[in-house]
Motif scaffolding. Structure first.
Motif, PDB file in Angstrom:
ATOM      1  N   HIS A   1       0.806  -1.218   0.000  1.00  0.00           N
ATOM      2  CA  HIS A   1       0.000   0.000   0.000  1.00  0.00           C
ATOM      3  C   HIS A   1       0.837   1.266   0.000  1.00  0.00           C
ATOM      4  CE1 HIS A   1      -0.369   1.189   4.517  1.00  0.00           C
ATOM      5  NE2 HIS A   1       0.688   0.466   4.381  1.00  0.00           N
TER       6      HIS A   1
ATOM      7  N   HIS B   1       5.158   0.570   0.000  1.00  0.00           N
ATOM      8  CA  HIS B   1       5.838  -0.453   0.782  1.00  0.00           C
ATOM      9  C   HIS B   1       4.931  -1.662   0.934  1.00  0.00           C
ATOM     10  CE1 HIS B   1       3.616   2.086   3.591  1.00  0.00           C
ATOM     11  NE2 HIS B   1       3.520   1.041   4.404  1.00  0.00           N
TER      12      HIS B   1
ATOM     13  N   GLU C   1       4.400   6.388   8.491  1.00  0.00           N
ATOM     14  CA  GLU C   1       4.439   5.193   9.335  1.00  0.00           C
ATOM     15  C   GLU C   1       5.863   4.942   9.813  1.00  0.00           C
ATOM     16  OE1 GLU C   1       2.915   1.819   7.254  1.00  0.00           O
ATOM     17  OE2 GLU C   1       1.238   2.910   6.408  1.00  0.00           O
TER      18      GLU C   1
END
Ligand code: FE2
Length: 458
Positions: free
Chosen positions: A335, A371, A341
């Motif tokens: 995604h 990633h 993140e």
């Protein structure tokens, strides 16, 4: 007091009252600020929200202490090495980033305590306008002696990865082992003792305090339950010693001196306190038929922005659990995200990347940076014979997810010397599996193709 004798009060954000048992009745019975407090104590309020914040979010505690905390010499700027918010002075880096385990200073080369071993990895925003966050790594080998610290900028969510922390706070004592976390909120003074080389992660949020996420259709129970959050009971020491007070203020570090222990609060009451939580207590909820719940289903604590459902930062964990989904690619999906993140690993092996992402290290996948599982994980999981199985046993990975676009500091970019230049290679082996003949096979077996279905859609 031995660690096992440490006592705690249970509940999240509760209105607590606690007296050190050596001074029963130290809390005034009928008012907060009497003309004279019991035992000759001073009353001092610690406000964690504006006086006029709505009752549901209003946070404050009354501390009854031997001396007011105002009794100290003037604060002077100090150089705290790598604890600095210099993320605006570096050119942005949109790449997938991974760090090898962060280095713990060698005790043979000199003592480094928790405060001295703080390093800012990345961040965004500005504590002056109370908007943003920073992520710090601590790595130390000795205890803070006659020294305490506090942040005027925000709340510290501390995630130990190696070594148990014994934390003295103005509210009492806590021990935090790896796989536990604690939150020391804005302004609370604390000192950290360690008994071995220690390392961990800190999420500092500037806007608001952490709350438990709403549960929506989950109902009243699940995820982190309020009763599993523990606040220390009152404990004090009456010592006349030279003590250093370190203050993180507007992103810079300062220190002052005082001639007595800062841990002289004999009793306190209120709902603004430090607290700890054992990650093994998290009640895991997940998909039980097919596909995935988004990782938000693993949110332990959230610091919400003013936009509904958008977090300044979420603290999310990936605990041991059963994986049971049928006809599903079970590892985390590929995604790109409108959030940043940062991931860390407390112990074990993370399911999506069994090699390379090591405990004590970290990864940062920035906004819209793609990633997902490495090529080895993809091949294994897409060909696996699916059955109910345990995953992540012995593992605890976590994520700090933020709606801010995080930028690296000089330490994170360069000085830490732990950036893994090879990280991008984990996706280089991803192969095309596309086969246009699959469509023919589909019609031969009587299956409906998407193009046929489209004729009937609007
Ligand atoms: Fe992700």
């Amino acid at each position: 007091m031995a660690e096992e004798e440490f006592q705690y009060l249970s509940g999240f954000g509760n209105e607590f009252a606690s007296e050190d048992p050596r001074c029963p009745g130290c809390l005034p019975k009928t008012q907060n600020n009497p003309q004279k407090c019991p035992y000759g104590l001073y009353a001092e309020q610690l406000s964690g929200t504006a006086f006029t914040a709505p009752r549901v979010t209003n946070k404050r505690s009354w501390l009854y202490r031997i001396r007011p905390s105002a009794l100290h010499t003037p604060f002077k700027p100090i150089d705290m090495g790598n604890m600095r918010d210099d993320w605006n002075s570096w050119y942005p880096d949109p790449n997938q980033l991974r760090w090898h385990p962060f280095t713990i200073p060698d005790a043979a080369k000199g003592a480094v305590d928790f405060a001295e071993g703080l390093n800012t990895l990345c961040g965004a925003g500005d504590p002056k306008t109370r908007n943003g966050l920073s992520i710090h790594i601590y790595a130390c080998n000795s205890s803070m002696l006659h020294k305490c610290m506090y942040s005027s900028d925000g709340d510290f969510l501390i995630v130990p990865q190696k070594g148990t922390l014994r934390i003295l706070t103005e509210f009492g004592k806590m021990t935090i082992k790896p796989n536990e976390i604690c939150v020391i909120q804005q302004g609370m003074r604390f000192s950290v003792q360690v008994s071995e080389p220690s390392r961990g992660y800190i999420l500092e949020t500037y806007n608001k305090h952490f709350t438990l996420p709403d549960l929506g259709p989950i109902g009243a129970n699940g995820l982190a339950n309020p009763r599993d959050f523990l606040t220390p009971v009152a404990w004090f020491e009456d010592k006349e010693i030279q003590c250093t007070i370190i203050n993180k203020f507007q992103g810079k570090m300062f220190e002052a001196q005082q001639g007595h222990s800062p841990f002289d609060v004999v009793g306190w009451h209120g709902n603004y306190t430090p607290y700890k939580y054992d990650l093994d207590k998290f009640m895991v909820i997940n998909a039980v038929a097919f596909d995935h719940a988004d990782p938000s289903i693993f949110t332990v604590l959230t610091c919400q922005s003013e936009t509904a459902g958008v977090a300044i930062a979420d603290f999310v964990i990936f605990p041991p659990r059963w994986s049971v989904q049928e006809h599903t690619f079970r590892p985390p999906y590929y995604h790109r995200n409108c959030m940043s993140e940062f991931m860390g690993l407390i112990k074990g092996k993370y399911e999506a990347k069994e090699e390379g992402f090591r405990s004590g290290g970290g990864t940062l996948h920035s906004m819209m940076t793609p990633h997902g599982p490495d090529s080895e994980c993809f091949e294994k999981a897409s060909n696996a014979n699916l059955k109910a199985e345990r995953i992540a046993d012995g593992t605890m990975a976590f994520m700090f997810e933020s709606s801010f676009s995080l930028a690296l500091t000089e330490w994170g970019n360069k000085t830490c010397l732990r950036v893994d230049e090879e990280y991008y290679k984990c996706w280089q082996g991803l192969k095309s599996h596309f086969n246009p003949n699959d469509r023919l096979k589909l019609s031969e077996t009587g299956g409906e193709s998407v193009s046929k279905v489209k004729k009937f859609s609007f």
